[in-house]
Design a protein around this motif. Structure first.
Motif, mmCIF file in Angstrom:
data_model
loop_
_atom_site.group_PDB
_atom_site.id
_atom_site.type_symbol
_atom_site.label_atom_id
_atom_site.label_comp_id
_atom_site.label_asym_id
_atom_site.label_seq_id
_atom_site.Cartn_x
_atom_site.Cartn_y
_atom_site.Cartn_z
ATOM 1 N N GLY A 156 57.409 29.014 -46.286
ATOM 2 C CA GLY A 156 58.590 29.709 -46.196
ATOM 3 C C GLY A 156 58.970 30.405 -47.370
ATOM 4 O O GLY A 156 58.357 30.354 -48.528
ATOM 5 N N ALA A 157 60.130 31.149 -47.334
ATOM 6 C CA ALA A 157 60.815 31.895 -48.548
ATOM 7 C C ALA A 157 61.385 31.050 -49.263
ATOM 8 O O ALA A 157 61.865 29.820 -48.918
ATOM 9 C CB ALA A 157 61.796 32.798 -47.814
ATOM 10 N N LYS A 158 61.280 31.282 -50.590
ATOM 11 C CA LYS A 158 61.892 30.440 -51.946
ATOM 12 C C LYS A 158 63.410 30.854 -51.862
ATOM 13 O O LYS A 158 63.623 32.021 -51.996
ATOM 14 C CB LYS A 158 61.182 30.901 -52.889
ATOM 15 C CG LYS A 158 59.645 30.493 -52.900
ATOM 16 C CD LYS A 158 59.259 29.050 -52.723
ATOM 17 C CE LYS A 158 57.761 28.823 -52.983
ATOM 18 N NZ LYS A 158 57.407 27.404 -52.602
ATOM 19 N N VAL A 159 64.140 29.951 -51.956
ATOM 20 C CA VAL A 159 65.582 30.201 -52.077
ATOM 21 C C VAL A 159 65.925 30.060 -53.627
ATOM 22 O O VAL A 159 65.637 28.898 -54.115
ATOM 23 C CB VAL A 159 66.400 28.947 -51.247
ATOM 24 C CG1 VAL A 159 68.032 29.040 -51.522
ATOM 25 C CG2 VAL A 159 66.002 29.285 -49.824
ATOM 26 N N ARG A 187 63.128 28.832 -55.731
ATOM 27 C CA ARG A 187 62.633 29.373 -56.811
ATOM 28 C C ARG A 187 63.710 29.141 -57.897
ATOM 29 O O ARG A 187 64.845 29.438 -57.984
ATOM 30 C CB ARG A 187 62.706 31.229 -56.458
ATOM 31 C CG ARG A 187 62.424 31.882 -57.682
ATOM 32 C CD ARG A 187 62.083 33.501 -57.200
ATOM 33 N NE ARG A 187 63.264 33.989 -56.478
ATOM 34 C CZ ARG A 187 64.302 34.440 -56.839
ATOM 35 N NH1 ARG A 187 64.384 34.621 -58.199
ATOM 36 N NH2 ARG A 187 65.474 35.149 -56.178
ATOM 37 N N ARG A 273 66.423 28.653 -42.372
ATOM 38 C CA ARG A 273 65.438 29.655 -42.829
ATOM 39 C C ARG A 273 66.110 30.872 -43.248
ATOM 40 O O ARG A 273 67.115 31.395 -42.846
ATOM 41 C CB ARG A 273 64.396 30.008 -41.951
ATOM 42 C CG ARG A 273 63.600 28.414 -41.447
ATOM 43 C CD ARG A 273 62.734 28.043 -42.592
ATOM 44 N NE ARG A 273 62.269 26.805 -42.513
ATOM 45 C CZ ARG A 273 61.363 25.992 -43.400
ATOM 46 N NH1 ARG A 273 61.234 26.520 -44.528
ATOM 47 N NH2 ARG A 273 60.894 25.070 -43.166
#
Length: 273
Positions: A156-159, A187, A273
């Motif tokens: 998944g996307a890095k927060v 991140r 997400r």
């Protein structure tokens, strides 16, 4: 002293001769580092542990349960205290007083020093190496497997996130904390502020350009950190997610990684997400 990345993580041993694999249960082991203590508790028999670091009996520094730590004799790592315990093997972190090293050499007591791991892979290698050194390679393999499983990267996307601790100290790229953030779906924003591997982020910079998630080490402790209680940080909590991150999760690798990853995953999953 050179350090191998992702391979053997032992910095130095007093004994230059090849060391045979010990028979399990035959060594008297003294640890003078709290992070080493945490690993030792998982791979050694209690009867093999002659002493641990006094930091492990301090709630502010310990990475192991205090009731467990207080079952063992603790030292401050001085030559007199360590030698008095008649160890066969002394395990430590990278920094040991020269007087202690000299005393162990005179007494022909083996000293093995380990660096602070900067990644999960380094920590896993360190666990395996330490377990082999005390004759419990099988236990080291099991602990290494548990750490590797807990630290499996999430998809998944890095927060964008930041770990912010006492005095504004921030772990940056090349630290174990940075690796754990990436593996748990974050991140690390440290580089965005131009910070070094370990650096201080002033409150003004944090408020002017906040991450989406601030993992505040101070708020997890009794009394908290003065900066974490600052009105500007409390107001910041209205715009971003400010989540407590216990200081004990910052101190060490080894089995602490399992708990740290569980905490980070919980925070990440709470964002959706």
């Amino acid at each position: 002293m050179a350090r191998a990345i992702g391979a053997a993580t032992c910095l130095m041993t007093v004994s230059a001769a090849p060391v045979p694999v010990p028979v399990p249960g035959t060594l008297r082991i003294v640890s003078i580092n709290p992070c080493i203590d945490a690993i030792l508790m998982r791979i050694a028999d209690p009867a093999e542990i002659a002493g641990i670091s006094h930091y492990s009996q301090d709630a502010r520094a310990s990475s192991i349960p205090l009731d467990l730590a207080r079952r063992f004799h603790a030292t401050s790592g001085t030559a007199e205290e360590v030698v008095a315990l008649r160890p066969d093997l002394v395990l430590s972190g990278p920094h040991v007083a020269p007087s202690t090293i000299a005393a162990l050499k005179r007494m022909k007591i083996r000293l093995v020093q380990y660096p602070v791991p900067d990644s999960v892979d380094e920590s896993v290698a360190q666990v395996r190496e330490m377990a082999a050194a005390i004759g419990h390679a099988d236990r080291g393999a099991r602990l290494a497997g548990a750490i590797t499983a807990a630290a499996r990267p999430v998809a998944g996307a890095k927060v964008p996130a930041l770990i912010w601790q006492g005095g504004g100290l921030v772990p940056g790229a090349g630290t174990l904390s940075d690796d754990l953030l990436a593996r748990s779906g974050f991140r690390n924003m440290s580089a965005a502020y131009g910070l070094k591997k370990w650096d201080v982020l002033p409150l003004e910079y944090l408020v002017a350009r906040p991450p989406r998630v601030l993992l505040s080490v101070g708020t997890a402790e009794a009394g908290g950190d003065r900066l974490a209680r600052h009105p500007a940080v409390r107001r910041l909590g209205e715009r971003i997610t400010v989540a407590p991150y216990p200081a004990r999760l910052m101190n060490c690798g080894g089995p602490t990684i399992v708990a740290a990853m569980a905490r980070l995953r919980t925070v990440r999953e709470g964002l959706g997400r």
